[in-house]
Design an enzyme around this catalytic site. Structure first.
Site: not given
Length: 357
Positions: A28, A78
């Site tokens: 991330r 995602d």
């Protein structure tokens, strides 16, 4: 035309080759802890509007590389783009995370689930990969990724995030064959999806099995690991003169990493619930390891961060095959200055471990 990599240390470490220092990237690393990311997301309107716009996905992928001397970029996307492409209707509820308009509620739903053409439904992802690769211009390698079939299935059956996983556990108990049909369908589209990322320019792949750790050992092998191996076997990993390495990461894997090491992956992501030396013993030191700093350490003082980095590096020791990372994704509350300290400390302190082999 193939653009030569200026920094291939991440790829060399995954191949367990000699490197001058331990490479680092951060799960991330493009995300909410960066004010420039928050500005892009605010302007775009929501998370999926960033993911589905190749220009915006490229921009946020590159943002952390402008701040920090990271050794790899990772595609901004995602893991739930796949079930969205399968028609479940992905949306994000503020404060509640991802949800589906049409979750899987029966074996009939599974039977009727279509494996779509990824180029038709997910072209925005591959366009982003091509654009990112172009903008990187060989600075560092680009990592593509997907979720594991088991982890993706948990969201599809639960209808979103879950803490108890009651619905998928019920499906596992009551109709395991139907669950395997679902997992196989996800695996098939994931193979196409990752191959298309490779074709678009991804130079390494990571499969995120966020919820594999909730399964008992036998169930893990049957419902999670076997489908990740199926994916690896279906990938076109030979590209030109080089192989595309594959990293598997099961959060909370524990002793299961010994089974993971028997797949055809090149590296395992390790969380902070075991030491890297323990992981090396469990895997017979036969593949690269990635990890494994607890993300919470980045909330602490500079001295504590430096000591924690030193401890992780010392624990892995003087042999090739270590990629430094957090044990899971960086959290939104982290000060970017702490990330800069982390990256620089890893590069500096790790040099001592790469002199003798």
């Amino acid at each position: 035309m193939t653009i030569e990599l200026k920094n291939d240390i991440f790829l060399r470490a995954l191949k367990r080759e000699s490197v001058p220092y331990t490479p680092i990237w951060i799960m991330r690393q493009a995300g909410r802890y960066l004010p420039e990311y928050r500005a892009v997301r605010r302007e775009a309107g929501d998370f999926m509007s960033v993911c589905t716009n190749p220009q915006l996905a490229c921009e946020v992928t590159l943002q952390p590389l402008r701040r920090f001397e990271l050794d790899a970029a990772i595609l901004f996307s995602d893991i739930l783009t796949i079930p969205d492409a399968m028609g479940l209707g992905l949306y994000f509820e503020t404060g509640e995370g991802p949800k589906f308009k049409s979750p899987i509620a029966s074996s009939h739903d599974i039977k009727n689930l279509i494996v779509p053409d990824v180029h038709e439904k997910l072209d925005y992802v591959f366009s982003a990969v091509k654009l990112i690769k172009q903008e990187l211009n060989g600075a560092v390698p680009l990592i593509g990724f997907s979720g594991s079939p088991w982890t993706v299935a948990t969201y599809m059956v639960e209808g979103g995030s879950s803490r108890e996983f009651l619905k998928i556990k019920a499906l596992q108990d009551e109709d395991p064959l139907a669950l395997k049909v679902l997992l196989n369908k996800i695996a098939l589209i994931t193979i196409d999806y990752l191959n298309a990322q490779i074709e678009a320019g991804a130079q390494a792949l990571m499969i995120f099995d966020t919820w594999g750790g909730i399964l008992e050992a036998d169930d893990y092998r049957q419902f999670s690991l076997s489908f990740m191996q199926q994916i690896i076997e279906g990938l076109h990993l030979k590209q030109m003169e080089s192989e595309v390495p594959v990293i598997l990461f099961t959060k909370g894997a524990g002793l299961k990493i010994s089974d993971m090491a028997d797949t055809d992956c090149d590296a395992l992501g390790i969380d902070w619930t075991m030491t890297l030396s323990q992981a090396r013993n469990l895997t017979n030191n036969k593949l690269a390891l990635q990890g494994n700093l607890n993300p919470h350490i980045l909330t602490k003082s500079e001295a504590e961060i430096e000591q924690a980095v030193a401890d992780v590096l010392a624990d892995y020791g003087s042999s090739p095959g270590h990629v430094f990372n957090l044990g899971h994704g960086i959290t939104p509350d982290i000060d970017p200055a702490k990330v800069k300290l982390l990256v620089n400390t890893v590069h500096e302190l790790s040099k001592q471990y790469h002199k003798s082999y």
